[in-house]
Write a protein that holds these residues in place. Structure first.
Motif, PDB file in Angstrom:
ATOM      1  N   GLY A 135       0.764  -0.895   0.057  1.00  0.00           N
ATOM      2  CA  GLY A 135      -0.023  -0.140   0.153  1.00  0.00           C
ATOM      3  C   GLY A 135       0.909   1.139   0.013  1.00  0.00           C
ATOM      4  N   LEU A 136       1.910   1.174   0.949  1.00  0.00           N
ATOM      5  CA  LEU A 136       2.950   2.368   0.789  1.00  0.00           C
ATOM      6  C   LEU A 136       3.233   2.542  -0.286  1.00  0.00           C
ATOM      7  N   THR A 137       3.784   1.407  -1.066  1.00  0.00           N
ATOM      8  CA  THR A 137       4.505   1.589  -2.388  1.00  0.00           C
ATOM      9  C   THR A 137       3.501   2.283  -3.538  1.00  0.00           C
ATOM     10  N   ALA A 138       2.421   2.077  -3.409  1.00  0.00           N
ATOM     11  CA  ALA A 138       1.218   2.254  -4.341  1.00  0.00           C
ATOM     12  C   ALA A 138       1.152   4.033  -4.106  1.00  0.00           C
ATOM     13  N   GLY A 164      -0.896  -2.403  -7.727  1.00  0.00           N
ATOM     14  CA  GLY A 164      -1.354  -1.970  -8.788  1.00  0.00           C
ATOM     15  C   GLY A 164      -2.896  -1.605  -8.740  1.00  0.00           C
ATOM     16  N   SER A 165      -3.713  -2.604  -8.067  1.00  0.00           N
ATOM     17  CA  SER A 165      -4.980  -2.170  -7.664  1.00  0.00           C
ATOM     18  C   SER A 165      -5.123  -0.773  -6.878  1.00  0.00           C
ATOM     19  N   GLN A 166      -4.186  -0.743  -6.046  1.00  0.00           N
ATOM     20  CA  GLN A 166      -4.471   0.424  -4.984  1.00  0.00           C
ATOM     21  C   GLN A 166      -3.935   1.861  -5.778  1.00  0.00           C
ATOM     22  N   VAL A 167      -2.879   1.545  -6.806  1.00  0.00           N
ATOM     23  CA  VAL A 167      -2.529   2.628  -7.368  1.00  0.00           C
ATOM     24  C   VAL A 167      -3.589   3.146  -8.292  1.00  0.00           C
ATOM     25  N   GLY A 168      -4.439   2.480  -9.030  1.00  0.00           N
ATOM     26  CA  GLY A 168      -5.428   2.770  -9.793  1.00  0.00           C
ATOM     27  C   GLY A 168      -6.655   3.456  -9.076  1.00  0.00           C
ATOM     28  N   GLN A 169      -6.822   3.070  -7.858  1.00  0.00           N
ATOM     29  CA  GLN A 169      -8.154   3.490  -7.119  1.00  0.00           C
ATOM     30  C   GLN A 169      -7.578   4.828  -6.254  1.00  0.00           C
ATOM     31  N   LEU A 170      -6.156   5.055  -5.927  1.00  0.00           N
ATOM     32  CA  LEU A 170      -5.828   6.242  -5.525  1.00  0.00           C
ATOM     33  C   LEU A 170      -5.745   7.162  -6.397  1.00  0.00           C
ATOM     34  N   ALA A 171      -5.269   7.033  -7.685  1.00  0.00           N
ATOM     35  CA  ALA A 171      -5.390   7.916  -8.732  1.00  0.00           C
ATOM     36  C   ALA A 171      -6.843   8.338  -9.041  1.00  0.00           C
ATOM     37  N   LYS A 172      -7.960   7.621  -8.993  1.00  0.00           N
ATOM     38  CA  LYS A 172      -9.331   8.047  -9.175  1.00  0.00           C
ATOM     39  C   LYS A 172      -9.765   8.877  -7.904  1.00  0.00           C
ATOM     40  N   LEU A 173      -9.395   8.580  -6.706  1.00  0.00           N
ATOM     41  CA  LEU A 173      -9.814   9.294  -5.612  1.00  0.00           C
ATOM     42  C   LEU A 173      -9.297  10.784  -5.663  1.00  0.00           C
ATOM     43  N   LYS A 174      -8.003  10.873  -6.188  1.00  0.00           N
ATOM     44  CA  LYS A 174      -7.212  12.092  -6.447  1.00  0.00           C
ATOM     45  C   LYS A 174      -7.689  12.922  -7.525  1.00  0.00           C
ATOM     46  N   GLY A 175      -8.335  12.230  -8.414  1.00  0.00           N
ATOM     47  CA  GLY A 175      -8.977  13.193  -9.658  1.00  0.00           C
ATOM     48  C   GLY A 175      -8.315  12.870 -10.972  1.00  0.00           C
ATOM     49  N   GLN A 278      11.670   6.914 -13.413  1.00  0.00           N
ATOM     50  CA  GLN A 278      12.325   6.838 -12.138  1.00  0.00           C
ATOM     51  C   GLN A 278      12.089   5.398 -11.278  1.00  0.00           C
ATOM     52  N   GLY A 279      13.054   4.886 -10.836  1.00  0.00           N
ATOM     53  CA  GLY A 279      13.111   3.845 -10.162  1.00  0.00           C
ATOM     54  C   GLY A 279      12.682   4.031  -8.770  1.00  0.00           C
ATOM     55  N   MET A 280      11.896   2.966  -8.028  1.00  0.00           N
ATOM     56  CA  MET A 280      11.533   3.218  -6.682  1.00  0.00           C
ATOM     57  C   MET A 280      11.750   1.818  -5.751  1.00  0.00           C
ATOM     58  N   LEU A 281      12.370   2.213  -4.501  1.00  0.00           N
ATOM     59  CA  LEU A 281      12.149   1.575  -3.337  1.00  0.00           C
ATOM     60  C   LEU A 281      11.385   1.917  -2.223  1.00  0.00           C
ATOM     61  N   VAL A 282      10.434   1.260  -1.650  1.00  0.00           N
ATOM     62  CA  VAL A 282       9.532   1.779  -0.828  1.00  0.00           C
ATOM     63  C   VAL A 282      10.172   2.368   0.591  1.00  0.00           C
ATOM     64  N   GLY A 283      11.458   1.803   0.743  1.00  0.00           N
ATOM     65  CA  GLY A 283      12.324   1.981   2.007  1.00  0.00           C
ATOM     66  C   GLY A 283      12.740   3.561   2.092  1.00  0.00           C
ATOM     67  N   ASP A 284      12.730   4.118   0.935  1.00  0.00           N
ATOM     68  CA  ASP A 284      13.189   5.512   0.835  1.00  0.00           C
ATOM     69  C   ASP A 284      12.071   6.433   1.078  1.00  0.00           C
ATOM     70  N   HIS A 285      10.793   5.963   1.353  1.00  0.00           N
ATOM     71  CA  HIS A 285       9.566   6.883   1.868  1.00  0.00           C
ATOM     72  C   HIS A 285       8.904   6.399   3.038  1.00  0.00           C
ATOM     73  N   ALA A 286       9.596   6.169   3.920  1.00  0.00           N
ATOM     74  CA  ALA A 286       8.988   5.997   5.396  1.00  0.00           C
ATOM     75  C   ALA A 286       8.714   6.932   5.959  1.00  0.00           C
ATOM     76  N   HIS A 287       9.047   8.383   5.552  1.00  0.00           N
ATOM     77  CA  HIS A 287       8.569   9.386   6.285  1.00  0.00           C
ATOM     78  C   HIS A 287       6.940   9.846   5.802  1.00  0.00           C
ATOM     79  N   LEU A 288       6.279   9.099   4.672  1.00  0.00           N
ATOM     80  CA  LEU A 288       5.039   9.323   4.425  1.00  0.00           C
ATOM     81  C   LEU A 288       3.975   8.142   5.118  1.00  0.00           C
ATOM     82  N   GLN A 289       4.648   7.374   6.020  1.00  0.00           N
ATOM     83  CA  GLN A 289       4.046   6.249   6.633  1.00  0.00           C
ATOM     84  C   GLN A 289       2.813   6.601   7.167  1.00  0.00           C
ATOM     85  N   GLU A 290       2.920   7.704   8.207  1.00  0.00           N
ATOM     86  CA  GLU A 290       1.718   8.066   9.038  1.00  0.00           C
ATOM     87  C   GLU A 290       0.572   8.698   8.356  1.00  0.00           C
TER      88      GLU A 290
END
Length: 339
Positions: A135-138, A164-175, A278-290
């Motif tokens: 989920g955080l990856t998405a 992937g299923s979360q990415v698509g839904q988040l995109a819809k929720l954000k317009g 851009q490549g991504m690793l979820v570990g780089d985005h821990a600041h978004l967790q909360e």
């Protein structure tokens, strides 16, 4: 301290490094002794553990962003379970925790490596998927890496999986103006449109991805979220509009390849279109967790965000669950249930 602790636990070991597709003989389910936890440690009876595509890379003995699994040692990965013994301040028997020692029935770990989770907010297995690492990856991959903005047209490959299923839904929720997904079966395509609210989806096995994407997004795409690589990435480069962005999250199409796989043949388009890949690793985005947990928990509670899980019952089926994931047999997050 709990009076009647189990004396043994079954755990999955990697016993040979797979060449190509993992085989059953590359793994062994072994018994290990269990003892009371040392100071600062807890014992957790795992209820669910995660199998994820990135684990295939850890089976190779190559230097990467995460160390390879050791041969004849227990494998690890995300798990949730219940504390059955504690020798650490702040953790009590009966607490539910998320931690990194999956692939086993009982985990003995430092308490500092466990995070308490609330089974009243969401089912425990959700902390391995929609509220967990996928989920955080998405969330981070779409909003931070791809710099999604309202009105963007978004294409997601591997769209029926946990990310992937979360990415698509988040995109819809954000317009998003349009959300397109690809998946590997007609049933998954139907799920994407009818359950997850994608505008259009296609089965990549039904024809060239480039042609199907062009038909699904005649005005092009602004964001591509890549879980697959290969033909999908080449198709997305063709369809991305000027200043388009791609998050390169996974390349499951080539994880089991035994020969080098050719890259997209249309990379020159990146220049003229000024694309950002851009490549991504979820570990780089821990600041978004909360922020992520708060926002996604609200969408789950309201029913605006939906998710599915594929549960494989029993630790003895851990290998089958993992290989099934690589074959695309899961819809949503694949977890092994020990309940």
């Amino acid at each position: 301290m709990s009076a009647a602790l189990p004396t043994s636990s079954r755990e999955w070991h990697l016993v040979a490094r797979p060449h190509g597709w993992p085989r059953a003989e590359d793994f062994a389910l072994r018994e290990a002794a269990v003892s009371a936890p040392a100071e600062g440690r807890i014992l957790v009876r795992n209820k669910y553990f995660s199998v994820d595509p990135y684990m295939r890379g850890r089976m190779n003995d190559v230097k990467s962003y995460t160390p390879p699994f050791k041969l004849d040692h227990p494998m690890d990965g995300g798990a949730v379970g219940e504390v059955i013994a504690s020798n650490a301040e702040g953790f009590a028997v009966g607490d539910h925790v998320l931690h990194g020692l999956g692939w086993r029935e009982i985990a003995d770990l430092p308490a500092k490596h466990a995070v308490k989770v609330d089974p009243d907010i969401a089912p425990l297995s959700a902390y391995l998927g929609v509220l967990g690492m996928p989920g955080l990856t998405a969330y981070a991959g779409l909003f931070e890496v791809a710099s999604f903005k309202e009105g963007d047209a978004v294409f997601v490959s591997g769209a029926a999986g946990a990310v992937g299923s979360q990415v698509g839904q988040l995109a819809k929720l954000k317009g998003a103006s349009r959300v397109i997904g690809s998946a590997g079966s007609d049933e998954k395509v139907k799920l994407l449109v009818e359950e997850y609210g994608f505008d259009v989806a296609f089965n990549y096995k039904n024809g060239p991805v480039r042609d199907q994407l062009k038909a699904a997004a005649p005005d092009g795409i602004d964001v591509y979220f890549d879980n697959v690589g290969g033909e999908h990435l080449e198709a997305a480069i063709s369809s991305l509009n000027v200043h388009g962005r791609a998050t390169i999250c996974g390349m499951i199409a080539q994880y089991n390849a035994t020969e080098p796989t050719p890259g997209p043949s249309n990379m020159a388009l990146i220049i003229g279109k000024r694309l950002r890949l851009q490549g991504m690793l979820v570990g780089d985005h821990a600041h978004l967790q909360e922020q992520f947990v708060q926002e996604v928990a609200d969408w789950l509670a309201s029913g605006e965000l939906k998710y599915q899980e594929t549960k494989v019952e029993g630790i003895e089926n851990g290998y089958e669950a993992f290989v099934g994931l690589l074959r695309g047999e899961n819809t949503g997050k694949m977890v092994v249930s020990l309940v």
